[in-house]
Write a protein that holds these residues in place. Structure first.
Motif, mmCIF file in Angstrom:
data_model
loop_
_atom_site.group_PDB
_atom_site.id
_atom_site.type_symbol
_atom_site.label_atom_id
_atom_site.label_comp_id
_atom_site.label_asym_id
_atom_site.label_seq_id
_atom_site.Cartn_x
_atom_site.Cartn_y
_atom_site.Cartn_z
ATOM 1 N N GLY A 268 -6.966 -14.160 -2.217
ATOM 2 C CA GLY A 268 -6.709 -14.026 -3.646
ATOM 3 C C GLY A 268 -6.023 -12.710 -3.973
ATOM 4 N N CYS A 269 -6.456 -11.645 -3.324
ATOM 5 C CA CYS A 269 -5.831 -10.330 -3.540
ATOM 6 C C CYS A 269 -4.365 -10.356 -3.121
ATOM 7 N N LEU A 270 -4.082 -10.975 -1.990
ATOM 8 C CA LEU A 270 -2.691 -11.049 -1.527
ATOM 9 C C LEU A 270 -1.807 -11.777 -2.540
ATOM 10 N N VAL A 271 -2.336 -12.862 -3.111
ATOM 11 C CA VAL A 271 -1.555 -13.617 -4.098
ATOM 12 C C VAL A 271 -1.323 -12.779 -5.353
ATOM 13 N N THR B 61 2.393 -2.195 -1.947
ATOM 14 C CA THR B 61 1.556 -1.263 -1.182
ATOM 15 C C THR B 61 0.120 -1.769 -1.100
ATOM 16 N N TYR B 62 -0.411 -2.305 -2.222
ATOM 17 C CA TYR B 62 -1.762 -2.867 -2.201
ATOM 18 C C TYR B 62 -1.826 -4.076 -1.265
ATOM 19 N N ALA B 63 -0.772 -4.880 -1.286
ATOM 20 C CA ALA B 63 -0.736 -6.064 -0.426
ATOM 21 C C ALA B 63 -0.714 -5.670 1.045
ATOM 22 N N ILE B 64 0.008 -4.598 1.382
ATOM 23 C CA ILE B 64 0.056 -4.128 2.768
ATOM 24 C C ILE B 64 -1.341 -3.718 3.228
ATOM 25 N N VAL B 65 -2.043 -2.952 2.383
ATOM 26 C CA VAL B 65 -3.403 -2.512 2.730
ATOM 27 C C VAL B 65 -4.324 -3.719 2.897
ATOM 28 N N THR B 66 -4.192 -4.702 2.008
ATOM 29 C CA THR B 66 -5.029 -5.910 2.083
ATOM 30 C C THR B 66 -4.748 -6.690 3.368
ATOM 31 N N ALA C 164 1.884 -8.066 6.500
ATOM 32 C CA ALA C 164 2.028 -6.643 6.164
ATOM 33 C C ALA C 164 3.476 -6.196 6.326
ATOM 34 N N VAL C 165 4.129 -6.670 7.391
ATOM 35 C CA VAL C 165 5.541 -6.327 7.608
ATOM 36 C C VAL C 165 6.399 -6.914 6.488
ATOM 37 N N PHE D 109 10.321 -1.730 0.450
ATOM 38 C CA PHE D 109 11.522 -0.909 0.644
ATOM 39 C C PHE D 109 12.750 -1.548 -0.004
ATOM 40 N N ASP D 110 12.784 -2.895 -0.034
ATOM 41 C CA ASP D 110 13.895 -3.565 -0.703
ATOM 42 C C ASP D 110 13.850 -3.301 -2.212
ATOM 43 N N ALA D 111 12.644 -3.303 -2.777
ATOM 44 C CA ALA D 111 12.507 -3.018 -4.207
ATOM 45 C C ALA D 111 12.912 -1.579 -4.511
ATOM 46 N N ARG D 112 12.530 -0.672 -3.621
ATOM 47 C CA ARG D 112 12.919 0.727 -3.825
ATOM 48 C C ARG D 112 14.429 0.888 -3.741
ATOM 49 N N ARG D 113 15.050 0.212 -2.762
ATOM 50 C CA ARG D 113 16.499 0.309 -2.617
ATOM 51 C C ARG D 113 17.198 -0.256 -3.845
ATOM 52 N N THR D 114 16.699 -1.389 -4.329
ATOM 53 C CA THR D 114 17.285 -1.991 -5.530
ATOM 54 C C THR D 114 17.136 -1.062 -6.729
#
Length: 290
Positions: A206-209, A218-223, A257-258, A265-270
């Protein structure tokens, strides 16, 4: 219920081997309590989390001293009980009644008199009320998480049903064999992987979704990394705790996670491109003004 302090302490050394099962059970009860406190809060009743946790842990410890192996947790269904007018008096009456039943051994007698079909309707009602609350109280954009969280629980129910059926027939999944299950269209190993550790894995899913739809990479990566650690140690997706019991699922969480790292990083680049474009537009506008 007699005080068992001597047996309690002499039994600690041989109990170490069962900690791998006891600790996940404790974590599960902890999660159940938090979920039900949140359910009560959504129904309009806020309770002190610290006091509830202290009451749970204290009652579990006292029960343990008197030979009770079952930890306590807050029972589910607050909005259901509230909807039929149940309050503090109902809780006290229920607790006292269960205490007397356990003290005098009336459990077997009552089960022989009262059919289970008379008990199930109230449980169904409470389950429906809680499910409706989950849908109504969740933000619309997060609704997919409610249904994704059901998948591990459905698998857990199916796994329990299959295993209990095999036990009643005097056999087990190991004796029947996974090939025989697969030939019959029942993928027992999949039910084991998906249904084991459902209380924790459902929350992680549920957290991932939610983090995906909310763009919180970042939260999704930690989860996802947390889920990978819990999977590789057997806390979730395995019938028993141990290392590297579900390597495919562990790798799957690492790949998630990857994926979220790439999304981050794509969002940051955009975002950087948008800022650079806006900066260029402002410079051009300033030059034209001059």
């Amino acid at each position: 219920p007699l005080l068992q302090l001597t047996d309690l302490f002499t039994g600690i050394p041989p109990a170490f081997g069962f900690l791998v099962s006891a600790i996940p059970l404790g974590v599960t009860n902890f999660i159940f309590t938090l979920e039900n406190i949140e359910s009560a809060s959504a129904a309009g009743d806020d309770y002190n989390v610290r006091n509830i946790m202290i009451a749970n842990s204290t009652s579990s410890i006292v029960g343990c001293m008197f030979g009770c192996p079952f930890p306590t947790t807050v029972y589910i269904g607050h909005p259901g009980w509230k909807s039929i007018g149940a309050g503090a008096g109902y809780t006290l009456a229920t607790g006292f009644t269960v205490f007397l039943i356990g003290l005098f051994g009336f459990g077997g007698l009552l089960l022989s008199i009262i059919p289970l079909s008379a008990v199930f309707p109230i449980l169904f009602y409470v389950g429906i009320v809680v499910a409706v609350q989950a849908v109504n109280e969740s933000p619309r954009v997060e609704l997919p998480a409610v249904f994704v969280c059901l998948f591990p629980w459905i698998a857990n129910w199916a796994l329990t049903l299959v295993n209990n059926t095999l036990t009643s027939a005097g056999t087990s999944a190991g004796e029947v064999g996974l090939t025989a299950f697969a030939d019959a269209g029942v993928y027992h190993s999949g039910l084991v992987a998906l249904g084991s550790g459902a209380p924790l894995s459902s929350i992680l899913w549920g957290c991932l979704v939610v983090f995906a739809v909310r763009n919180k990479s970042t939260y999704a990566i930690v989860t996802a990394l947390t889920a990978a650690v819990l999977t590789i140690t057997g806390v979730i997706h395995s019938p028993s705790v141990g290392l590297w019991l579900q390597p495919e699922l562990t790798i799957g969480y690492l790949l998630l996670a990857v994926l979220f790292a790439y999304k981050y990083f794509d969002a940051r680049r955009t975002s950087d491109d948008v800022k650079e474009s806006q900066k260029t537009e402002k410079e051009l506008a300033a030059n034209q003004t001059v």
